[in-house]
Design an enzyme around this catalytic site. Structure first.
Site, PDB file in Angstrom:
ATOM      1  N   ILE A 272      -1.425   9.390  -9.704  1.00  0.00           N
ATOM      2  CA  ILE A 272       0.033   9.069 -10.094  1.00  0.00           C
ATOM      3  C   ILE A 272       0.762   8.613  -9.147  1.00  0.00           C
ATOM      4  CG2 ILE A 272      -0.008  10.930 -12.121  1.00  0.00           C
ATOM      5  CD1 ILE A 272       2.006  12.286 -10.324  1.00  0.00           C
ATOM      6  N   GLN A 273       0.537   8.663  -7.939  1.00  0.00           N
ATOM      7  CA  GLN A 273       1.271   8.328  -6.827  1.00  0.00           C
ATOM      8  C   GLN A 273       1.370   6.584  -6.602  1.00  0.00           C
ATOM      9  OE1 GLN A 273       0.922  11.242  -3.199  1.00  0.00           O
ATOM     10  NE2 GLN A 273      -0.622  11.276  -4.718  1.00  0.00           N
TER      11      GLN A 273
ATOM     12  N   THR B 212       1.010  -1.144  -0.098  1.00  0.00           N
ATOM     13  CA  THR B 212      -0.127  -0.049   0.084  1.00  0.00           C
ATOM     14  C   THR B 212       0.780   1.129   0.256  1.00  0.00           C
ATOM     15  OG1 THR B 212      -1.427   1.364   1.331  1.00  0.00           O
ATOM     16  CG2 THR B 212      -0.265  -0.266   2.546  1.00  0.00           C
ATOM     17  N   ILE B 213       0.439   2.168  -0.862  1.00  0.00           N
ATOM     18  CA  ILE B 213       1.271   3.510  -0.653  1.00  0.00           C
ATOM     19  C   ILE B 213       0.929   4.202   0.553  1.00  0.00           C
ATOM     20  CG2 ILE B 213       1.294   3.571  -3.198  1.00  0.00           C
ATOM     21  CD1 ILE B 213      -0.537   5.994  -2.596  1.00  0.00           C
ATOM     22  N   ASP B 214       0.025   3.954   1.204  1.00  0.00           N
ATOM     23  CA  ASP B 214      -0.308   4.773   2.799  1.00  0.00           C
ATOM     24  C   ASP B 214       0.726   4.209   3.727  1.00  0.00           C
ATOM     25  OD1 ASP B 214      -2.566   5.873   1.156  1.00  0.00           O
ATOM     26  OD2 ASP B 214      -3.898   4.726   2.395  1.00  0.00           O
TER      27      ASP B 214
END
Ligand code: F6P
Length: 331
Positions: A263-264, A138-140
């Protein structure tokens, strides 16, 4: 690489067929590749679940062999596609998914994703006793007990690249920019982007920075001759538009905004994410084969660890104070 520490000695299983289900972010395809190739190498058959828990509930599976995962190591997203599947919160959805797994003779499942996906994995393991191992992706970077999830490094580098470009304009035009970064409950990504981008301020869900204080700081800076600012805001704290309005109202200065958005979550995975994906994909299959289920694999310092679902609580505890202090000292 051995998984340490083992939660309890478990008998080796007679797994023959496993499935893999995913969410999307940088490094997920590299993790699918590692799962498939480790499993095939151990004599197992592998099926991919299409569209996450949606495909699990509808029985949408695809066979995956070594060649099916050729040349995907550098691709963003997930070749298995994914979806938000609210129905899996209901018992009927869970039983439907379980029914498809059993009907296809699947003995174990690898779930690659963030807190939502891993909560589904936990349910399958705890409530129904199905063998499941999770891989945090996860990007978080908000999975409790996990220092670094797959996808965080790629997202950080994508966001930093955008921020560096924004700085060119901010410096040239002597402007104030407010940059909105993803992160609903956890400000990890925003904090790291701000620190690596040399920003003046970061607004996070975990920390209350009053906008009046921010405006006073900008006004005082301008009086000293400071020309430009880049202020990062995590989406879980506020929006770039709201912060820009408040800063303009409080300082009388012009502002511009940039919302980095999805985009992230895309883009070519960094080397760090690919290596993490290789290690965790391999470890997840090893764990299933060894009979360790009901938890996730992750790196603790430089060691692989098996962490039972729920063992680290519901909310990730991140100490952002040290990094925040550093940002303010250096800006
Ligand atoms: O959880 C990952 C994440 O990218 C968050 O940072 C963001 O708030 C959310 O997902 C966006 O979800 P969706 O792609 O469903 O709009």
């Amino acid at each position: 690489m051995p998984i340490m520490p083992a939660p309890a000695p478990a008998p080796a299983t007679k797994m023959k067929r496993i499935a893999v289900l995913t969410r999307d972010c940088g490094g997920v395809n590299a993790a699918i590749r590692a799962v498939v190739r480790t499993a095939v190498g151990a004599g197992l058959e592998v099926e991919g679940v299409m569209r996450g828990y949606d495909g699990l509930m509808s029985g949408d599976f695809v066979p995956l062999d070594r060649r099916a995962v050729s040349n995907i190591i550098g691709l963003g997203g997930t070749i298995l596609k994914t979806a938000r599947a609210e129905e899996f919160y209901d018992e009927a959805g869970q039983r439907a998914g379980l029914g498809h797994l059993r009907a296809r003779g699947i003995d174990g499942l690898v779930v690659i994703g963030g807190n939502g996906s891993l909560a589904g994995a936990w349910v399958l393991a705890e409530r129904y006793g199905f063998p499941v191992v999770g891989i945090p992706a996860t990007i978080d970077n908000d999975v409790p007990g996990v220092r670094l999830a797959i996808g965080t490094d790629t997202a950080l580098n994508v966001a930093l690249d955008a921020l560096d470009k924004i700085r060119d304009t901010a410096t040239s035009l002597e402007r104030i920019f407010i940059v909105e970064v993803m992160g609903r409950k956890c400000g990890w990504l925003a904090m790291q982007v701000a620190l690596s981008g040399g920003c003046e301020e970061v607004l996070l869900p975990e920390k209350d920075v009053p906008l009046e204080a921010l405006c006073a700081e900008v006004t005082a800076g301008r009086a000293r001759g400071k020309a430009s600012w880049i202020i990062v805001v995590a989406e879980g704290r506020s929006t770039a538009a709201a912060v820009a309005e408040a800063v303009t109202a409080g300082t009388g200065l012009e502002t511009r905004i940039a919302v980095l958005g999805h985009i992230q979550r895309g883009g070519r995975p960094t080397a760090l994410d690919r290596i993490l994906a290789a290690r965790l994909g391999h470890a997840a299959v090893e764990a299933l084969v060894e009979g360790r289920t009901g938890g996730l694999v992750h790196m603790l310092d430089d060691r692989l660890e098996f962490l039972p679902f729920g063992a680290a609580g519901d909310v990730k505890q991140t100490d952002i104070e040290a990094d925040y202090h550093l940002l303010k000292v250096l800006s």
